[in-house]
Design an enzyme around this catalytic site. Sequence first.
Site, PDB file in Angstrom:
ATOM      1  N   ASP A  26     -15.015   8.932  -9.913  1.00 27.19           N
ATOM      2  CA  ASP A  26     -15.447   9.650  -9.202  1.00 27.19           C
ATOM      3  C   ASP A  26     -14.571  10.393  -8.503  1.00 27.19           C
ATOM      4  O   ASP A  26     -14.512  11.061  -7.726  1.00 27.19           O
ATOM      5  CB  ASP A  26     -15.848   8.816  -8.117  1.00 27.19           C
ATOM      6  CG  ASP A  26     -14.779   8.223  -7.714  1.00 27.19           C
ATOM      7  OD1 ASP A  26     -13.255   8.326  -7.993  1.00 27.19           O
ATOM      8  OD2 ASP A  26     -14.746   6.710  -6.954  1.00 27.19           O
ATOM      9  N   ASP A  99       3.001  -1.416  -0.370  1.00 31.69           N
ATOM     10  CA  ASP A  99       3.509  -0.478   0.421  1.00 31.69           C
ATOM     11  C   ASP A  99       3.455  -1.465   2.187  1.00 31.69           C
ATOM     12  O   ASP A  99       1.310  -1.085   2.456  1.00 31.69           O
ATOM     13  CB  ASP A  99       3.285   0.719   0.364  1.00 31.69           C
ATOM     14  CG  ASP A  99       3.672   1.718   1.437  1.00 31.69           C
ATOM     15  OD1 ASP A  99       4.448   1.715   2.202  1.00 31.69           O
ATOM     16  OD2 ASP A  99       3.481   2.932   0.331  1.00 31.69           O
ATOM     17  N   ASP A 200       7.091   1.264   5.230  1.00 28.54           N
ATOM     18  CA  ASP A 200       6.563   2.358   5.708  1.00 28.54           C
ATOM     19  C   ASP A 200       7.600   2.304   7.004  1.00 28.54           C
ATOM     20  O   ASP A 200       7.642   1.868   7.549  1.00 28.54           O
ATOM     21  CB  ASP A 200       5.389   2.623   5.730  1.00 28.54           C
ATOM     22  CG  ASP A 200       4.974   3.903   6.328  1.00 28.54           C
ATOM     23  OD1 ASP A 200       5.323   4.951   5.397  1.00 28.54           O
ATOM     24  OD2 ASP A 200       4.565   4.121   7.187  1.00 28.54           O
ATOM     25  N   GLU A 278      11.875   2.258   3.747  1.00 27.68           N
ATOM     26  CA  GLU A 278      11.501   3.366   3.801  1.00 27.68           C
ATOM     27  C   GLU A 278      12.695   3.968   4.817  1.00 27.68           C
ATOM     28  O   GLU A 278      12.002   4.231   5.776  1.00 27.68           O
ATOM     29  CB  GLU A 278      10.737   4.032   4.188  1.00 27.68           C
ATOM     30  CG  GLU A 278      10.426   5.686   3.171  1.00 27.68           C
ATOM     31  CD  GLU A 278       9.345   6.191   4.749  1.00 27.68           C
ATOM     32  OE1 GLU A 278       9.580   7.432   4.214  1.00 27.68           O
ATOM     33  OE2 GLU A 278       8.855   5.848   5.541  1.00 27.68           O
ATOM     34  N   HIS A 335       6.213  10.365  -2.867  1.00 24.75           N
ATOM     35  CA  HIS A 335       5.154  11.602  -2.455  1.00 24.75           C
ATOM     36  C   HIS A 335       5.599  12.493  -0.956  1.00 24.75           C
ATOM     37  O   HIS A 335       4.344  12.710  -1.024  1.00 24.75           O
ATOM     38  CB  HIS A 335       4.301  10.087  -2.328  1.00 24.75           C
ATOM     39  CG  HIS A 335       3.950   9.531  -0.928  1.00 24.75           C
ATOM     40  ND1 HIS A 335       5.180   8.284  -1.490  1.00 24.75           N
ATOM     41  CD2 HIS A 335       3.718   9.202  -0.244  1.00 24.75           C
ATOM     42  CE1 HIS A 335       5.402   8.115  -0.324  1.00 24.75           C
ATOM     43  NE2 HIS A 335       4.438   8.511   0.325  1.00 24.75           N
ATOM     44  N   ASP A 336       6.316  11.968  -0.705  1.00 28.49           N
ATOM     45  CA  ASP A 336       6.567  13.111   0.543  1.00 28.49           C
ATOM     46  C   ASP A 336       7.027  13.832   0.082  1.00 28.49           C
ATOM     47  O   ASP A 336       7.238  15.285   0.631  1.00 28.49           O
ATOM     48  CB  ASP A 336       7.143  12.135   1.438  1.00 28.49           C
ATOM     49  CG  ASP A 336       6.183  11.408   2.078  1.00 28.49           C
ATOM     50  OD1 ASP A 336       5.412  11.093   2.138  1.00 28.49           O
ATOM     51  OD2 ASP A 336       7.099   9.581   2.514  1.00 28.49           O
TER      52      ASP A 336
HETATM   53  C1  GLC Z   1       6.262   7.854   5.350  1.00 22.75           C
HETATM   54  C2  GLC Z   1       4.631   7.395   4.410  1.00 22.75           C
HETATM   55  C3  GLC Z   1       4.426   8.983   4.228  1.00 22.75           C
HETATM   56  C4  GLC Z   1       3.776   8.843   5.719  1.00 22.75           C
HETATM   57  C5  GLC Z   1       4.337   8.093   6.966  1.00 22.75           C
HETATM   58  C6  GLC Z   1       3.719   7.873   8.290  1.00 22.75           C
HETATM   59  O1  GLC Z   1       6.947   8.378   5.604  1.00 22.75           O
HETATM   60  O2  GLC Z   1       5.976   7.980   3.287  1.00 22.75           O
HETATM   61  O3  GLC Z   1       3.357   9.201   3.417  1.00 22.75           O
HETATM   62  O4  GLC Z   1       2.969  10.101   5.760  1.00 22.75           O
HETATM   63  O5  GLC Z   1       5.046   7.276   6.255  1.00 22.75           O
HETATM   64  O6  GLC Z   1       2.692   5.995   7.317  1.00 22.75           O
HETATM   65 CA    CA Z   2     -12.032   6.295  -9.127  1.00 24.24          CA
END
Ligand code: GLC
Ligand code: CA
Length: 569
Positions: A26, A99, A200, A278, A335-336
């Site tokens: 998908d 996470d 996070d 984090e 990912h940031d």
């Molecule tokens: C952390 C995550 C980020 C998210 C933020 C708010 O920094 O890594 O991707 O947007 O928290 O949850």
């Molecule tokens: Ca999928």
Amino acid sequence: MSRKKWWQTAVFYQIYPRSFADGNADGIGDFEGMLEKVDYLKWLGVDAVWLSPHFASPQVDWGYDVSDYYQIAPEYGTMDQFLQFMEELHRRDIRLVLDLVLNHTSDQHPWFLESRSGLDNPKRDWYIWKPPRNDGPPNDWFSTFGGSAWTFDPQTGEYYYHFFFPQQPDLNWRNPEVKQAMFDVARYWLNLGVDGFRLDAVGTIFERDGHPDHATGDHLDAIYRDSRLAKTKAEQRKANRRWQRMFRHQVDMPEVHDLMRELRQVVNEYPEKVLIGETEDVRFYGDGEDELHLNFNFPLMRTDRLTPRWVRLNQRERLSQMPPDAWPCNTLNNHDAGRMMSQFGDGKHDLQIAQVNLALLLTLKGTPFLYNGEEIGMVNHLGLKVEDFRDPLSLHAYRLEVELLGCSPQEAERFAIEYGRDKCRTPVQWANQPNAGFCPADVKPWLPVHPNYAEGINVRDQQEDPGSMLNYYRRLLHLRKNTPALMEGDYQPLDENNRHVFTFLRRTKNQICLVALNMKARPAKTVFPYWLKNLRCVFSTHRKEGQLERAGFLTLQPFEVWIGVVESF
Ligand code: GLC
Ligand code: CA
């Protein structure tokens, strides 16, 4: 026998579930896809997975807005599939870390729906509500994602607080019920058998009591503009300092450390679990035993080029700030932040630089974190169009570029891609076939696939090519696993005035390992003390392994990685 804990010797691999592998066709990654790749992870040689949020979510901030901490996002699969994924990882001795988003929930979470339903609702105090001030927000705080940190709720005539998007209301952690509810969430997943949590945005959990104005008179958009137009590093730093001042009542409050100590107690009810913050703030290590096990060394990444000088300084500062028994944690992308291939390259030697940088990450003292796709040399996708943007931050930046800076649509697009996070979240490239094998040819992936999958940037082609980036990662990961000093040893810099080569020792009682990384595009020599004379090369990007070096110095090729073990000492 190693005295170190598993999370000290492990290499972590971050899976961004939406972009990892689509098993049910998908266009969205899912557990079925992840399950198919478990053998790949084992083959690669990673020891633990950090899974970005997989919980039920309206996906405004792609999972970082949780609407049910006890459910799997339906597009990612079922609880059974989650459990199967965990079991298959564990069967291969790979740990799984989730996470955990503590600071806020989604505005669709039942807790918030209840909380907003009336002033007398028992959950009213689970979030941070305040009456208007002079018909406007309760104070002058901003959301780090733009605009006021307060959103008006007409139903009860009050404002709620959100450090991030308005769809991510902050929980009120001063309320003991909130704490208990979240500790229950943590226990639920620990009881299922997960190996720990990446926490996070831990710095944002508490706000200054009484919510005083930042009163800087500054505006977040002005900081955006000045930082974007900054011509020098000094100007950039000035903009960062303004940001710090503006947010000083909203992050890193002392109360958070009491909470971390309590959470550590919860986790200590289970053997061998890990908490990873984090945050780069070393205070989250507590006394080294009582808060978080690991906190990221983000300052290492905050440069355009990793040079010997930069890394030495970083290590000196970081290691001296940490409590004696605390363990470092290093990463070069996630990912940031942008992808490391794009972030640290020079445009000419990006591949070689990425190889040196991986060697750095895997040989520095501390636990390394990899981000899915970096092992094949994936780059930022700068070819995205505004219509492709999925990160609300990219769209926010686009608007600022047009409205605040007066940019043309093309320019605005270019800068918004750089500012937003979509560029480093595109699907993992598995093969040289349509959609890079992430999903079938006739399906549209949730974010466009980078077209360079057709030029060898894909897993299948690289698995077959011994000289590929992927096989380089694999070799180095296996070397690390077989070299105790690289996993557990002390760090000792050598040849400290060398501007080209970063040379250092990692040593345990039984092994001494010398690492020499030529970070520059020219041959360079590194010298070390006389007693380091019987060095057996165990890894080099340029020469035969097994060779004995007796000279007390090495002359390295441009971007050569050289790792040796002292034969007898
Ligand atoms: C952390 C995550 C980020 C998210 C933020 C708010 O920094 O890594 O991707 O947007 O928290 O949850
Ligand atoms: Ca999928």
